[in-house]
Write a protein that holds these residues in place. Structure first.
Motif, mmCIF file in Angstrom:
data_model
loop_
_atom_site.group_PDB
_atom_site.id
_atom_site.type_symbol
_atom_site.label_atom_id
_atom_site.label_comp_id
_atom_site.label_asym_id
_atom_site.label_seq_id
_atom_site.Cartn_x
_atom_site.Cartn_y
_atom_site.Cartn_z
ATOM 1 N N SER A 44 1.130 -0.916 -0.113
ATOM 2 C CA SER A 44 0.185 0.211 0.033
ATOM 3 C C SER A 44 1.091 1.516 -0.059
ATOM 4 N N ASP A 45 0.363 2.627 -0.575
ATOM 5 C CA ASP A 45 1.241 3.757 -0.467
ATOM 6 C C ASP A 45 1.796 4.000 -1.294
ATOM 7 N N LEU B 16 -8.588 -9.803 -0.759
ATOM 8 C CA LEU B 16 -7.822 -8.792 -1.699
ATOM 9 C C LEU B 16 -8.349 -7.286 -1.534
ATOM 10 N N SER B 17 -7.019 -6.993 -0.987
ATOM 11 C CA SER B 17 -7.705 -5.595 -0.799
ATOM 12 C C SER B 17 -7.085 -4.161 -2.116
ATOM 13 N N LEU B 18 -8.405 -4.154 -2.855
ATOM 14 C CA LEU B 18 -7.839 -2.589 -3.814
ATOM 15 C C LEU B 18 -7.977 -1.650 -3.947
ATOM 16 N N VAL B 19 -8.539 -1.103 -2.167
ATOM 17 C CA VAL B 19 -9.310 0.218 -1.969
ATOM 18 C C VAL B 19 -8.140 1.291 -1.998
ATOM 19 N N TYR C 241 -11.795 -6.433 -1.767
ATOM 20 C CA TYR C 241 -12.248 -4.541 -1.380
ATOM 21 C C TYR C 241 -11.935 -4.506 -2.599
ATOM 22 N N PHE C 242 -12.959 -3.455 -3.129
ATOM 23 C CA PHE C 242 -13.232 -2.373 -4.391
ATOM 24 C C PHE C 242 -13.425 -1.400 -3.836
ATOM 25 N N SER C 243 -13.608 -1.003 -2.976
ATOM 26 C CA SER C 243 -14.107 0.568 -3.022
ATOM 27 C C SER C 243 -13.235 1.189 -3.505
ATOM 28 N N LYS C 244 -13.546 2.870 -3.760
ATOM 29 C CA LYS C 244 -12.922 3.993 -3.825
ATOM 30 C C LYS C 244 -12.191 4.084 -5.465
ATOM 31 N N LEU D 201 -3.465 -12.821 2.113
ATOM 32 C CA LEU D 201 -4.117 -11.607 1.898
ATOM 33 C C LEU D 201 -3.002 -10.942 1.319
ATOM 34 N N LEU D 202 -3.538 -9.960 0.234
ATOM 35 C CA LEU D 202 -2.510 -8.772 -0.516
ATOM 36 C C LEU D 202 -3.146 -7.472 -0.859
ATOM 37 N N ASP D 203 -2.739 -6.789 -0.048
ATOM 38 C CA ASP D 203 -3.318 -5.572 0.170
ATOM 39 C C ASP D 203 -2.859 -4.531 -1.164
#
Length: 448
Positions: free
Chosen positions: A157-158, A199-202, A224-227, A174-176
């Motif tokens: 992330s980031d 999987l987080s793609l936020v 997680y596909f938000s934003k 878990l892939l962030d």
């Protein structure tokens, strides 16, 4: 003759053979001229060499027959010391010819002065199969550059990524990838990640998803596909998916069959999209057995039709719903929690709440209601009611509790009425006779 004597002396110079050597050369007592000098001096080898190299002219005896002297005891000790010294000198003589030590690299040892003998031997042994194979270095799992990989969790992330990174370990659970600049999901972006659980793609900029992007993830349960910038729900989502959070995108339409084959789906969060009632095609939720559905912060003007009957929680807050009609809630008999706060609701038709016999929590705050909804006393399991920030000016004694005892199975734990133009000192105490604790009632002050 001299060389012969030297070689012979080297053979007999040992701790076990000194006495044998002296007995071999010893004979009758030597002449006084020799014995006195022999036994008095320590230069044994000089004297011996003279005797060996000078044959006796009187007797004609060859050098091997010349007698030494009979001082065996004193000479043996002296001779053993000189033999050790002689062996040390002869053994160190070849080393004295070696060059000083010089540090060399690993591969330099294969290049000898005779033309690379060691390297040739190694190559020959390798061809014959007798060379010892060096153990291969231990394999460490790869980790994408800049990411943190630990305990099957890959955090990227980031990082300002514009695409899904390569070399993601295949055992990742878990892939962030949140808070990056990814714009597209390609077909092979998740190749080999069959063990992925979440999987987080936020908070990316994803607007395009390949139809086969999620095919490798056969065990994915949380997505997680938000934003992002999606205009439609991605196709071919994994059949194992349990939770989908896709709020705050640009989705305007949910087509028929969008969630087909997702029988394990339990939770969908799709608020924050510009969805209208007309955006849900008939059969859009067909086959789903959801427990939780949130379509908040959208443009709904009424409760959508044909939502899953299995719902336990339905959240439609922050929309533009103006009324609850009689049949709007008829198919949702399993609801435990209904969220309709922050809408424009002015009217709830009588009998509408009777279709919700198992309801525990009702949110109607921040609407435009002028009275307490009818039917609350008949809801046996209702425990929490949020009615604050409406236009309610009057509360009757039977608005919350039934007249007869035993009808309501559970008492109220919370009733919020603050922010309404009601004079709380005018409310009769019996109005809250089915409330567990007086502290559970919240009136507060009303400000115009």
């Amino acid at each position: 003759m001299s060389s012969r004597m030297e070689s012979h002396s080297l053979v007999v110079c040992s701790a076990s053979s000194v006495r044998g050597w002296l007995k071999f050369w010893a004979g009758p007592p030597c002449s006084s001229a020799i014995s006195s000098e022999w036994c008095a001096r320590s230069r044994v080898f000089t004297r011996r060499e003279e005797l060996f190299q000078t044959p006796s002219q009187n007797t004609g005896t060859p050098p091997f027959k010349v007698r030494v002297c009979q001082c065996v005891t004193s000479v043996s000790v002296m001779f053993s010391q000189y033999c050790v010294l002689l062996l040390s000198v002869f053994s160190l003589t070849p080393l004295s010819l070696a060059l000083p030590f010089e540090q060399r690299g690993f591969w330099d040892f294969g290049i000898d002065s005779d033309g690379g003998g060691l390297m040739t031997t190694m190559m020959r042994d390798e061809e014959e199969g007798s060379a010892v194979e060096e153990p291969s270095p231990p394999e460490f799992p790869m980790c994408p550059f800049g990411c943190h990989c630990q305990l099957k969790v890959v955090q990227c992330s980031d990082l300002g990524l514009t695409e899904v990174p390569k070399n993601i370990p295949t055992d990742t659970k878990l892939l962030d990838l949140q808070s990056n600049r990814i714009t597209e999901l390609k077909e092979n972006d998740f190749k080999g990640l069959s063990n992925l659980y979440a999987l987080s793609l936020v908070n990316n900029k994803i607007s395009k998803v390949h139809p086969r992007a999620f095919v490798p993830m056969r065990h994915l349960q949380k997505l997680y596909f938000s934003k992002n910038l999606l205009t439609a729900i991605p196709k071919n989502l994994p059949a194992s998916l349990v939770e989908l959070r896709i709020h705050d995108n640009r989705i305007k339409k949910v087509a028929d069959g969008t969630f087909s084959g997702l029988g394990s789906m339990n939770c969908i969060e799709m608020g924050g999209n510009p969805l209208q009632n007309s955006g849900f095609e008939p059969g859009a939720f067909k086959g789903l057995k959801l427990n939780y559905l949130r379509i908040s912060e959208s443009k709904l003007t009424g409760i959508p039709k044909d939502l899953p009957e299995s719902l336990h929680e339905l959240h439609l807050d922050h929309n533009e719903i103006q009324a609850i009609e009689l049949e709007d809630l008829s198919r949702y008999k399993q609801l435990y929690r209904l969220g309709l706060g922050y809408n424009h609701i002015r009217m709830i038709e009588n009998g509408s709440l009777s279709y919700l016999p198992n309801l525990r929590e009702l949110h109607l705050e921040n609407n435009r209601l002028s009275r307490i909804p009818r039917g609350l006393p008949d809801m046996k399991y209702l425990q929490v009611v949020y009615l604050h920030s409406n236009n309610i000016s009057r509360i009757n004694v039977d608005d919350f509790c039934p007249r007869s005892f035993g009808v309501k199975r559970s008492f109220y734990n919370g009733i919020s009425l603050f922010g309404n133009p009601v004079q709380y000192w005018e409310v009769q105490p019996a109005t809250f006779r089915c409330v567990s604790d007086r502290l559970s009632i919240h009136f507060g002050n009303y400000k115009k």
